[in-house]
Design an enzyme around this catalytic site. Structure first.
Site, PDB file in Angstrom:
ATOM      1  N   CYS A 112       0.869  -1.175   0.000  1.00  0.00           N
ATOM      2  CA  CYS A 112       0.000   0.000   0.000  1.00  0.00           C
ATOM      3  C   CYS A 112       0.909   1.230   0.000  1.00  0.00           C
ATOM      4  O   CYS A 112       2.107   1.145   0.263  1.00  0.00           O
ATOM      5  CB  CYS A 112      -0.938  -0.016   1.207  1.00  0.00           C
ATOM      6  SG  CYS A 112      -0.124   0.076   2.807  1.00  0.00           S
ATOM      7  N   HIS A 142       6.237  -4.496   8.416  1.00  0.00           N
ATOM      8  CA  HIS A 142       6.305  -5.895   8.827  1.00  0.00           C
ATOM      9  C   HIS A 142       6.660  -6.793   7.644  1.00  0.00           C
ATOM     10  O   HIS A 142       5.850  -7.571   7.163  1.00  0.00           O
ATOM     11  CB  HIS A 142       4.982  -6.311   9.465  1.00  0.00           C
ATOM     12  CG  HIS A 142       4.761  -5.661  10.786  1.00  0.00           C
ATOM     13  ND1 HIS A 142       3.553  -5.127  11.162  1.00  0.00           N
ATOM     14  CD2 HIS A 142       5.604  -5.421  11.819  1.00  0.00           C
ATOM     15  CE1 HIS A 142       3.667  -4.614  12.377  1.00  0.00           C
ATOM     16  NE2 HIS A 142       4.892  -4.778  12.781  1.00  0.00           N
ATOM     17  N   HIS A 232      -0.947  -3.915  18.981  1.00  0.00           N
ATOM     18  CA  HIS A 232      -0.334  -3.526  17.710  1.00  0.00           C
ATOM     19  C   HIS A 232       0.309  -2.150  17.869  1.00  0.00           C
ATOM     20  O   HIS A 232      -0.251  -1.251  18.481  1.00  0.00           O
ATOM     21  CB  HIS A 232      -1.398  -3.485  16.614  1.00  0.00           C
ATOM     22  CG  HIS A 232      -0.836  -3.371  15.236  1.00  0.00           C
ATOM     23  ND1 HIS A 232      -0.337  -2.199  14.734  1.00  0.00           N
ATOM     24  CD2 HIS A 232      -0.683  -4.290  14.240  1.00  0.00           C
ATOM     25  CE1 HIS A 232       0.088  -2.387  13.493  1.00  0.00           C
ATOM     26  NE2 HIS A 232      -0.109  -3.649  13.181  1.00  0.00           N
ATOM     27  N   GLU A 234       0.655   0.368  15.971  1.00  0.00           N
ATOM     28  CA  GLU A 234      -0.130   1.520  15.526  1.00  0.00           C
ATOM     29  C   GLU A 234      -1.180   1.904  16.556  1.00  0.00           C
ATOM     30  O   GLU A 234      -1.372   3.090  16.860  1.00  0.00           O
ATOM     31  CB  GLU A 234      -0.802   1.222  14.182  1.00  0.00           C
ATOM     32  CG  GLU A 234      -1.613   2.402  13.663  1.00  0.00           C
ATOM     33  CD  GLU A 234      -2.442   2.052  12.439  1.00  0.00           C
ATOM     34  OE1 GLU A 234      -3.524   2.643  12.296  1.00  0.00           O
ATOM     35  OE2 GLU A 234      -2.004   1.196  11.653  1.00  0.00           O
TER      36      GLU A 234
END
Length: 466
Positions: A112, A142, A232, A234
């Site tokens: 992305c 990742h 996570h 984020e």
């Protein structure tokens, strides 16, 4: 909700996709380790900290479009393909014929925009500061091969070890610190601002957009309901910008919160259920009367949208439509990169007889890639998830692959004789080169005389400039 715009070329979209981390939320610390959770004892104004970074003269948050760095990314195979098989497939309706093998590439696949942008900025940082020590506060994305390439550029990746805080004490005032695509916590931003380092912020702009939403919740005295995975990176960063928050991973947990808003409930049960997913001193009896919705950008957009509708209906039922805006804040923070790749996978597997097998390429620790694998498994199509071409043995016609639920299997004679129709896709942290290398091994198994795909300059993938 308004969806973010899409890119002009198939296979590229904005956003950031990631994985589930099997570890607890980092505990708050004010030591040099800078290992932090969403809230410290002393509230830090996240928006003020972010604005102050620009005033230091030591902060960069935009790519420089440096041609030397772009060439090196192409050489290392960590960007979009511009000459290889994937690039040529883009110009051929995502199809390729090689001997007895026909390949159909999913319409949306791979990197992305937020991921490619972060890698590009890391390469540019190495080029801009050739004599300085460079550090990244976590994996840039990742993908093990990409991170290894950065290590080969002498960039130090500081990873959290199990049950240990991160140690940033080795970072000196003259060093360069790179914040990864997932972002950094507000406490980390403040620490590095005050430490006097040069800062390169590769945080995906769509992640930063979520931070703005959480900031707005704080200013309106609302609790942030964050759709995400509490461990996570984020989500940890996003929660650090909130004063009060609850992190919900799915619709079932969201419904539990909605029921509590409407009817109340057992406070201890609530706090036990969300023990690792709420802000310090959270009280569901007093902190759910005003709420706002935010999300981890890698979660499914459809689920986030549905949560928004659930919360809206709940608030209207409790307080009345006329008071909705007093008790509920909804901002557009949806990135649809993950959903686009899943939709493309559903399309690729719609006709179970149209393909003989599916290849899924992506890191074994990537949750968005595991969902792609899961789709084909549910359709009953033979599907092989590999993280790199090294999992395929040309000599033995065998493949070491992973199932959606984590089992690592070896399958021998996986490519049958005769013509084959192969569907292929890749996770959002997977560079095109990884797909090309996997397909080349497939071609070599089917035709031992295969020597590779002749490079050809193709039109570049069109991506936003900011």
């Amino acid at each position: 909700m308004r969806l973010c715009h899409k890119l002009n070329k198939e296979g590229a979209s904005h956003g950031l996709a990631g994985r589930r981390q099997a570890r607890p939320v980092r505990k708050a610390s004010v030591t040099s380790s800078a290992s932090v959770s969403g809230v410290e004892a002393e509230r830090i104004d996240g928006r003020s900290v972010r604005r102050s970074l620009n005033q230091t003269g030591r902060y960069t948050r935009q790519p420089r479009d440096d041609p030397v760095s772009q060439e090196k990314m192409e050489e290392h195979g960590v960007g979009y393909s511009s000459t290889g098989l994937v690039a040529q497939m883009r110009e051929n309706n995502n199809m390729w014929q090689q001997g007895q093998v026909t390949v159909k590439l999913a319409k949306a696949y791979g990197y992305c925009w937020g991921v490619e942008r972060a890698v590009r900025m890391a390469y540019e940082a190495r080029q801009a500061f050739p004599d300085k020590k460079l550090h990244i506060t976590n994996e840039i994305i990742h993908n093990p091969e990409v991170n290894q390439r950065l290590r080969e550029l002498d960039i130090n990746i500081i990873e959290e070890k199990e049950n240990q805080s991160k140690d940033y004490s080795e970072i000196g005032g003259g060093d360069v610190v790179i914040f990864p695509a997932f972002g950094a916590t507000v406490q980390e931003l403040k620490e590095f601002r005050d430490k006097g380092v040069q800062m390169v912020d590769t945080t995906c702009p769509w992640v930063a957009k979520v931070w703005n939403a959480v900031d707005t919740h704080t200013k309106k005295n609302c609790t942030s309901i964050i759709h995400g995975k509490y461990s996570h990176e984020e989500t940890i960063a996003t929660a650090s910008f909130a004063t009060q928050y609850v992190i919900v991973k799915d619709l079932k947990e969201a419904q539990y919160v909605c029921d509590y808003i409407l009817h109340g409930g057992n406070k201890q049960e609530f706090l036990t259920k969300f023990s690792k997913a709420v802000s310090n001193s959270f009280d569901p009896d007093t902190m759910l009367d005003r709420v706002g919705l935010a999300n981890q950008t890698t979660m499914l957009k459809g689920e986030t949208e549905q949560m928004g509708k659930m919360l809206e209906a709940t608030i209207m039922k409790k307080y009345g439509p006329e008071k909705l805006n007093e008790h509920f804040v909804l901002m557009d923070t949806i990135c649809d990169a993950t959903q686009e790749r899943q939709d493309a996978m559903y399309e690729l597997t719609a006709d179970q007889k149209a393909v003989d097998l599916i290849l899924v390429v992506g890191g074994f620790n990537s949750s968005n890639t595991s969902h792609l694998q899961e789709i084909s498994e549910h359709k009953g199509i033979p599907s092989f998830w590999v993280d790199s071409a090294s999992r395929i043995s040309v000599e033995n016609n065998s493949i070491l692959h992973k199932t959606a639920h984590g089992e690592l299997l070896e399958t021998k004679d996986w490519l049958k004789e005769g013509p084959l129709m192969v569907g292929v896709t890749s996770g959002a942290s997977t560079p095109d080169k990884a797909v090309e290398e996997v397909l080349e091994r497939v071609f070599k198994i089917k035709d031992p005389s295969f020597t590779g795909i002749e490079p050809r300059k193709c039109a570049p993938v069109q991506v936003p400039t900011h």
